[in-house]
Design a protein around this motif. Structure first.
Motif, PDB file in Angstrom:
ATOM      1  N   LEU A  23      -2.358  13.144  -3.640  1.00  0.00           N
ATOM      2  CA  LEU A  23      -2.829  13.121  -4.926  1.00  0.00           C
ATOM      3  C   LEU A  23      -3.288  11.490  -5.561  1.00  0.00           C
ATOM      4  O   LEU A  23      -4.302  11.524  -6.098  1.00  0.00           O
ATOM      5  N   ILE A  24      -2.812  10.530  -5.005  1.00  0.00           N
ATOM      6  CA  ILE A  24      -3.254   9.115  -5.195  1.00  0.00           C
ATOM      7  C   ILE A  24      -3.083   8.395  -3.963  1.00  0.00           C
ATOM      8  O   ILE A  24      -2.202   8.547  -3.159  1.00  0.00           O
ATOM      9  N   GLU A  25      -3.861   7.167  -3.932  1.00  0.00           N
ATOM     10  CA  GLU A  25      -3.759   6.261  -2.722  1.00  0.00           C
ATOM     11  C   GLU A  25      -4.001   5.042  -3.534  1.00  0.00           C
ATOM     12  O   GLU A  25      -4.570   4.610  -4.373  1.00  0.00           O
ATOM     13  N   ALA A  26      -3.054   3.942  -3.174  1.00  0.00           N
ATOM     14  CA  ALA A  26      -3.141   2.626  -3.593  1.00  0.00           C
ATOM     15  C   ALA A  26      -3.412   1.634  -2.300  1.00  0.00           C
ATOM     16  O   ALA A  26      -2.269   1.543  -1.444  1.00  0.00           O
ATOM     17  N   GLY A  27      -4.592   1.127  -2.137  1.00  0.00           N
ATOM     18  CA  GLY A  27      -4.649   0.308  -1.016  1.00  0.00           C
ATOM     19  C   GLY A  27      -4.723   1.352   0.244  1.00  0.00           C
ATOM     20  O   GLY A  27      -5.294   2.468  -0.078  1.00  0.00           O
ATOM     21  N   ARG A  28      -4.611   0.880   1.395  1.00  0.00           N
ATOM     22  CA  ARG A  28      -4.726   1.701   2.767  1.00  0.00           C
ATOM     23  C   ARG A  28      -3.339   1.407   3.383  1.00  0.00           C
ATOM     24  O   ARG A  28      -3.010   0.374   3.928  1.00  0.00           O
TER      25      ARG A  28
ATOM     26  N   ALA B 125       0.857  -1.349  -0.038  1.00  0.00           N
ATOM     27  CA  ALA B 125      -0.194  -0.023   0.093  1.00  0.00           C
ATOM     28  C   ALA B 125       0.767   1.440   0.108  1.00  0.00           C
ATOM     29  O   ALA B 125       1.886   1.279   0.832  1.00  0.00           O
ATOM     30  N   TYR B 126       0.468   2.263  -0.338  1.00  0.00           N
ATOM     31  CA  TYR B 126       1.195   3.493  -0.579  1.00  0.00           C
ATOM     32  C   TYR B 126       0.131   4.894  -0.926  1.00  0.00           C
ATOM     33  O   TYR B 126      -0.976   4.709  -1.356  1.00  0.00           O
ATOM     34  N   ARG B 127       0.534   5.697  -0.515  1.00  0.00           N
ATOM     35  CA  ARG B 127      -0.119   7.172  -0.896  1.00  0.00           C
ATOM     36  C   ARG B 127       0.840   8.321  -1.103  1.00  0.00           C
ATOM     37  O   ARG B 127       2.103   8.350  -0.710  1.00  0.00           O
TER      38      ARG B 127
ATOM     39  N   THR C  84      -3.666  -2.290   7.277  1.00  0.00           N
ATOM     40  CA  THR C  84      -2.863  -2.116   5.922  1.00  0.00           C
ATOM     41  C   THR C  84      -3.718  -3.152   4.938  1.00  0.00           C
ATOM     42  O   THR C  84      -4.193  -4.373   5.377  1.00  0.00           O
ATOM     43  N   LEU C  85      -4.004  -2.369   4.002  1.00  0.00           N
ATOM     44  CA  LEU C  85      -4.661  -3.221   2.856  1.00  0.00           C
ATOM     45  C   LEU C  85      -3.855  -2.896   1.653  1.00  0.00           C
ATOM     46  O   LEU C  85      -3.732  -1.973   1.184  1.00  0.00           O
TER      47      LEU C  85
END
Length: 226
Positions: free
Chosen positions: A139-144, A129-131, A152-153
């Motif tokens: 700007l963007i998020e992938a997962g949590r 996961a990252y933001r 964490t997801l």
């Protein structure tokens, strides 16, 4: 035998076509400003649709989710490491001590691009996961992202993002929160590429088309055995 040779030739052609759309490494000037690595791509000519792979240089802060405002004051956080590329953080060490495979961290980098243009970036799919914050904006998020397995997801997906470079010489700040509590090794992987927005969209569509062609080819081989 002839059919096997033909299938092999088609497979190789597809692979070579895919390789043609792998972005070259950009011509870069790396500097250090206020303790932060600065990647200067202003010498690149993006006007002809060129896509380049950013030779990344990161500040690395282990076990912390730092925010953009943490770097605005006179007293800035002390980094735990600095390293190049998009590779697992287990490959980095400080005073001989390595980082464990699971955990969370902040990555930070400064980037300069030719002015007065809108740029697109593409991050290869990650296994965690990252933001991403750009100049202080989420700007963007992938997962949590999270500090534990329960929080964490992970998400595995290619992501594009877009920014406008103004007429001033101010560097662009990229700040990433990354967490890994599911995979054996954590840290960014793959490549980060950049080009003018329209060129980046075309590049991404061609990559998808080539991947689809390869999948259909392999499916056809499976359905029609030699």
């Amino acid at each position: 035998m002839a059919r096997a040779t033909h299938i092999f030739t088609v497979f190789v052609c597809l692979q070579l076509s895919s390789a043609c759309y792998r972005a070259p490494v950009g011509s870069v000037v790396t500097k250090v400003t206020s303790g932060a690595p600065l990647i200067d791509l202003r010498a690149e000519d993006f006007a002809d649709g060129r896509i380049v792979r950013i030779p990344t240089r990161w500040e690395f802060y282990w076990g912390r989710f730092l925010l953009p405002e943490d770097f605005r004051g006179a007293l800035k956080p002390a980094r735990d490491a600095g390293y190049a590329g998009m590779r697992p953080w287990t490959a980095s060490s400080v005073s001989g001590q390595t980082f464990p495979g699971q955990g969370f961290a902040t990555y930070r980098m400064l980037l300069r691009l030719p002015p007065d243009a809108r740029y697109g970036f593409r991050i290869q799919q990650q296994l965690m996961a990252y933001r991403l914050y750009v100049d202080g904006e989420l700007l963007i998020e992938a997962g949590r992202v999270g500090r534990s397995h329960a929080e964490t997801l992970p998400e595995r997906r290619q992501r594009n993002f877009y920014i406008a470079a103004g007429s001033d010489a101010k560097p662009i700040e990229l700040l990433l929160h990354v967490s890994n509590h599911h995979m054996f090794r954590g840290g960014l992987r793959g490549v980060l590429v950049v080009g003018e927005a329209a060129a980046l969209d075309l590049y991404a569509h061609r990559i998808v088309a080539l991947d689809l062609a390869l999948i259909l080819f392999l499916a056809a081989v499976a359905l029609y055995p030699l």
